[in-house]
Write a protein that holds these residues in place. Structure first.
Motif, PDB file in Angstrom:
ATOM      1  N   LEU A  39       0.790  -1.234   0.000  1.00  0.00           N
ATOM      2  CA  LEU A  39       0.000   0.000   0.000  1.00  0.00           C
ATOM      3  C   LEU A  39       0.822   1.285   0.000  1.00  0.00           C
ATOM      4  CD1 LEU A  39       0.473   0.586   3.160  1.00  0.00           C
ATOM      5  CD2 LEU A  39      -1.742  -0.486   3.494  1.00  0.00           C
ATOM      6  N   ALA A  40       2.153   1.182  -0.111  1.00  0.00           N
ATOM      7  CA  ALA A  40       2.938   2.419  -0.096  1.00  0.00           C
ATOM      8  C   ALA A  40       4.144   2.341  -1.022  1.00  0.00           C
ATOM      9  CB  ALA A  40       3.380   2.753   1.319  1.00  0.00           C
ATOM     10  N   LEU A  41       4.011   1.615  -2.126  1.00  0.00           N
ATOM     11  CA  LEU A  41       5.135   1.512  -3.058  1.00  0.00           C
ATOM     12  C   LEU A  41       5.320   2.805  -3.846  1.00  0.00           C
ATOM     13  CD1 LEU A  41       4.668  -2.101  -4.491  1.00  0.00           C
ATOM     14  CD2 LEU A  41       6.258  -1.330  -2.720  1.00  0.00           C
ATOM     15  N   PHE A  42       4.214   3.383  -4.302  1.00  0.00           N
ATOM     16  CA  PHE A  42       4.288   4.575  -5.139  1.00  0.00           C
ATOM     17  C   PHE A  42       3.631   5.797  -4.502  1.00  0.00           C
ATOM     18  CE2 PHE A  42       4.081   0.838  -8.000  1.00  0.00           C
ATOM     19  CZ  PHE A  42       5.345   0.945  -8.557  1.00  0.00           C
ATOM     20  N   THR A  43       3.014   5.636  -3.351  1.00  0.00           N
ATOM     21  CA  THR A  43       2.335   6.742  -2.681  1.00  0.00           C
ATOM     22  C   THR A  43       3.338   7.765  -2.153  1.00  0.00           C
ATOM     23  OG1 THR A  43       0.368   5.469  -2.068  1.00  0.00           O
ATOM     24  CG2 THR A  43       0.939   7.337  -0.658  1.00  0.00           C
ATOM     25  N   ARG A  44       3.010   9.030  -2.348  1.00  0.00           N
ATOM     26  CA  ARG A  44       3.851  10.128  -1.877  1.00  0.00           C
ATOM     27  C   ARG A  44       2.954  11.272  -1.405  1.00  0.00           C
ATOM     28  NH1 ARG A  44       6.639   6.469  -2.662  1.00  0.00           N
ATOM     29  NH2 ARG A  44       8.637   6.300  -3.761  1.00  0.00           N
ATOM     30  N   PRO A  45       3.444  12.111  -0.497  1.00  0.00           N
ATOM     31  CA  PRO A  45       2.694  13.334  -0.192  1.00  0.00           C
ATOM     32  C   PRO A  45       2.602  14.201  -1.444  1.00  0.00           C
ATOM     33  CG  PRO A  45       4.414  12.943   1.449  1.00  0.00           C
ATOM     34  CD  PRO A  45       4.671  11.994   0.320  1.00  0.00           C
ATOM     35  N   PHE A  46       1.496  14.896  -1.602  1.00  0.00           N
ATOM     36  CA  PHE A  46       1.388  15.818  -2.723  1.00  0.00           C
ATOM     37  C   PHE A  46       2.465  16.904  -2.597  1.00  0.00           C
ATOM     38  CE2 PHE A  46      -2.872  14.057  -3.222  1.00  0.00           C
ATOM     39  CZ  PHE A  46      -3.009  14.046  -4.603  1.00  0.00           C
ATOM     40  N   PRO A  47       2.973  17.410  -3.711  1.00  0.00           N
ATOM     41  CA  PRO A  47       3.958  18.484  -3.646  1.00  0.00           C
ATOM     42  C   PRO A  47       3.452  19.645  -2.783  1.00  0.00           C
ATOM     43  CG  PRO A  47       3.773  17.678  -5.892  1.00  0.00           C
ATOM     44  CD  PRO A  47       2.681  17.012  -5.116  1.00  0.00           C
TER      45      PRO A  47
END
Length: 222
Positions: free
Chosen positions: A81-89
Motif C-alpha cells: 500500500l505504499a510503493l508509489f504513494t507520496r505526499p502531494f507536492p
C-alpha cells in the motif's frame, strides 16, 4: 484564529493513485485484459475501491464478479500500500511548518483503519499525526460531521478554530456541518462532472503549496 488543521487522506494529504493504478493494471493483465487509461480511473479514487473497480473493469457493484474483483483489489492493496504513494507536492513543508508552529494536525478519512493506519506508518506520519479517524471508528462517516468532531475532540480543539481540507464534496459538507472553515483541494481526485464552485467551501487551492499562505492569514486572526 487557527488552532489546528484536518486533512482528508487520499487526494489531499497523499497521492495514492500510483499504487491503485499498479494494482489495477496487474489485475487486468492477470485476466488477459489490456491496460486501462489511468485518466479513466483517477477521478474515481475518492469513491474508494467500489468506484475504482467500476471504472477500471466497466462493471457495476450488483453484477456477477464484482465481489471477487474487489476482494482481489483490497488484498493486493493491503500487501503493497505504499510503493508509489507520496505526499502531494507542498504537503511535506506544510506539515513541517504546522509542527514548527505547534499546530496539531489530523486526518479524517473514509479509508478503513486496516489500510489507513499502516499507510500512515509507512509514510512516517503516524507519530506526527494528532488524530486519525476512519469510518470503522465512528457510527456515521463523511459527509456526516461525526468523524470530524471526533478528530477535534481527540486534538482538544474547537471545530470553529480548525480547518478541514479535502478534495471531495463530502469533505466540505462534513466540515461545514461541524462548524468549521473548509478548503477545497482542487489538485486532488475530483470526480468527473463535479463543480467545486458549488461546494461552498471557505477557500479553494489548486496546489498544496497554496495552503500555507491562507493558513498563515488565519493564524494571524484573533
Amino acid at each position: 484564529m487557527l488552532t489546528s488543521v484536518l486533512f482528508d487522506l487520499d487526494g489531499t494529504l497523499l497521492d495514492t493513485a500510483g499504487d491503485f493504478m499498479a494494482i489495477i493494471q496487474a489485475m487486468r493483465a492477470d485476466r488477459g485484459l489490456c491496460a486501462v487509461d489511468p485518466e479513466r480511473v483517477r477521478p474515481a479514487v475518492s469513491n474508494g475501491s467500489v468506484g475504482m473497480i467500476c471504472a477500471a473493469f466497466d462493471i457495476r457493484p450488483d453484477q456477477p464478479g464484482f465481489d471477487e474483483l474487489r476482494d482481489d483489489f483490497l488484498n493486493r492493496y493491503e500487501a503493497d500500500l505504499a510503493l508509489f504513494t507520496r505526499p502531494f507536492p507542498g504537503i511535506s513543508p506544510l506539515l513541517d511548518w504546522l509542527d514548527d508552529q505547534q499546530l496539531p494536525w489530523g486526518v479524517v478519512t473514509n479509508k478503513l483503519s486496516r489500510f489507513s493506519m499502516p499507510l500512515m506508518e509507512e509514510m512516517g506520519l503516524a507519530r506526527r499525526c494528532s488524530a486519525l479517524v476512519c469510518p470503522d471508528q465512528v457510527t456515521m462517516s463523511k459527509p456526516h460531521p461525526e468523524p470530524v468532531l471526533k478528530a477535534c475532540s481527540a486534538m482538544r480543539v474547537e471545530p470553529k478554530h480548525s480547518v478541514f481540507i479535502g478534495d471531495h464534496l463530502r469533505d466540505i459538507q462534513a466540515g461545514r456541518a461541524a462548524g468549521m472553515p473548509t478548503v477545497a483541494a482542487l489538485y486532488g481526485y475530483l470526480p468527473i462532472g463535479d463543480d467545486p464552485a458549488l461546494w461552498e467551501a471557505s477557500h479553494s487551492v489548486t496546489s498544496a503549496a497554496d495552503l500555507r499562505p491562507w493558513l498563515e492569514q488565519r493564524l494571524k486572526e484573533k
